[in-house]
Design an enzyme around this catalytic site. Sequence first.
Site, mmCIF file in Angstrom:
data_model
loop_
_atom_site.group_PDB
_atom_site.id
_atom_site.type_symbol
_atom_site.label_atom_id
_atom_site.label_comp_id
_atom_site.label_asym_id
_atom_site.label_seq_id
_atom_site.Cartn_x
_atom_site.Cartn_y
_atom_site.Cartn_z
ATOM 1 N N ARG A 18 0.793 -1.224 0.000
ATOM 2 C CA ARG A 18 0.000 0.000 0.000
ATOM 3 C C ARG A 18 0.831 1.281 0.000
ATOM 4 N NH1 ARG A 18 -5.571 0.232 1.154
ATOM 5 N NH2 ARG A 18 -6.440 -1.455 -0.066
ATOM 6 N N HIS A 43 15.962 -10.131 5.111
ATOM 7 C CA HIS A 43 16.624 -10.574 3.874
ATOM 8 C C HIS A 43 16.412 -9.488 2.813
ATOM 9 C CE1 HIS A 43 17.618 -14.274 1.184
ATOM 10 N NE2 HIS A 43 17.929 -13.165 0.553
ATOM 11 N N GLU A 70 20.356 -11.696 6.032
ATOM 12 C CA GLU A 70 20.647 -12.680 4.993
ATOM 13 C C GLU A 70 20.758 -11.987 3.648
ATOM 14 O OE1 GLU A 70 17.446 -16.029 6.572
ATOM 15 O OE2 GLU A 70 17.061 -14.893 4.753
ATOM 16 N N THR A 100 12.261 -16.623 -4.093
ATOM 17 C CA THR A 100 12.802 -16.836 -2.751
ATOM 18 C C THR A 100 14.067 -17.676 -2.928
ATOM 19 O OG1 THR A 100 12.315 -17.680 -0.524
ATOM 20 C CG2 THR A 100 11.360 -18.897 -2.380
ATOM 21 N N HIS A 190 13.957 -22.383 5.955
ATOM 22 C CA HIS A 190 13.181 -22.405 4.713
ATOM 23 C C HIS A 190 12.070 -23.446 4.807
ATOM 24 C CE1 HIS A 190 12.340 -20.789 0.824
ATOM 25 N NE2 HIS A 190 13.396 -20.019 0.937
ATOM 26 N N HIS A 214 7.751 -17.211 6.320
ATOM 27 C CA HIS A 214 6.489 -17.351 5.577
ATOM 28 C C HIS A 214 5.399 -18.057 6.384
ATOM 29 C CE1 HIS A 214 4.123 -17.500 1.881
ATOM 30 N NE2 HIS A 214 3.746 -18.699 2.283
HETATM 31 N N1 PXP Z 1 16.655 -18.842 5.313
HETATM 32 C C1 PXP Z 1 16.918 -18.216 4.142
HETATM 33 C C2 PXP Z 1 18.332 -18.165 3.688
HETATM 34 C C3 PXP Z 1 15.903 -17.615 3.396
HETATM 35 O O1 PXP Z 1 16.193 -17.006 2.250
HETATM 36 C C4 PXP Z 1 14.592 -17.650 3.888
HETATM 37 C C5 PXP Z 1 13.496 -16.974 3.122
HETATM 38 O O2 PXP Z 1 13.771 -15.628 2.990
HETATM 39 C C6 PXP Z 1 14.355 -18.301 5.103
HETATM 40 C C7 PXP Z 1 15.393 -18.900 5.787
HETATM 41 C C8 PXP Z 1 12.990 -18.388 5.715
HETATM 42 O O3 PXP Z 1 12.180 -19.196 4.910
HETATM 43 P P1 PXP Z 1 10.605 -19.209 5.152
HETATM 44 O O4 PXP Z 1 10.103 -17.840 4.801
HETATM 45 O O5 PXP Z 1 10.113 -20.265 4.212
HETATM 46 O O6 PXP Z 1 10.375 -19.531 6.585
#
Ligand code: PXP
Length: 237
Positions: A18, A43, A70, A100, A190, A214
């Site tokens: 937004r 990140h 990150e 991602t 992840h 996520h």
């Molecule tokens: N670790 C790294 C290196 C990532 O790039 C991400 C996603 O930005 C995550 C962890 C977290 O992943 P998720 O959003 O699926 O929990």
Amino acid sequence: MTKLSVNINKIATLRNARGGNVPDVLKAAVDCEAFGADGITVHPRPDERHIRYDDVVQLKPLITTEFNIEGNPEKRFMDLVLAVKPHQVTLVPDSHDALTSSAGWDTQTHFAFLSDIVETLRSQGIRSSIFVDSDITHIEFAAKIGADRIELYTEPYAANYAADRQAAIASFVKAATVAKSLGLGVNAGHDLSLENLTFFHEQIPWVEEVSIGHALIADALYLGLKKAIQSYKNCLK
Ligand code: PXP
């Protein structure tokens, strides 16, 4: 104890939809800590479609737990982290157009490059973590590079969990065991979720930190942020 670092990129994505400041990313980070997060992960990507470089600068003085940044260690990213000096930098080989992160480093091919980056971070007192697949060779090279930690890319575990969780975890237990024997700390992240996190933690209790974005933010839509964070923390008991 395995720490929970909450990745707040998705909160920034919602704000960016937004153009204003709702939800407030800085407040959300502070609240995540108050609700029990052991750390905050961001990140920043070159197009700043999630967290912005300026957010990262503003977050630093507010964070009282552990700050993990990150990203792909290109010049602009390195300038940012060397200015902000977080506790940890996680090196991720994501391309500019990646939706991602979708793979870990080939630490053998990029040995010299990563060695320089890790040395630069160390000279500034910043812990380094290299994002890798559960591939023994890449973990051995991460140790030779001199990284402090690896972060295991857990998407393949999450993807195969429902079908056969023993099979899904096997290569990760092996990878984390080798990493530990080489003196590397082990992080993971992840696609970790309330469904698959407890088993992951039971099988590899020496993981130092999981970073989760996520699924946790999606769960917060139903549970609220406080209950979501506490539910993830419960998986790590
Ligand atoms: N670790 C790294 C290196 C990532 O790039 C991400 C996603 O930005 C995550 C962890 C977290 O992943 P998720 O959003 O699926 O929990």
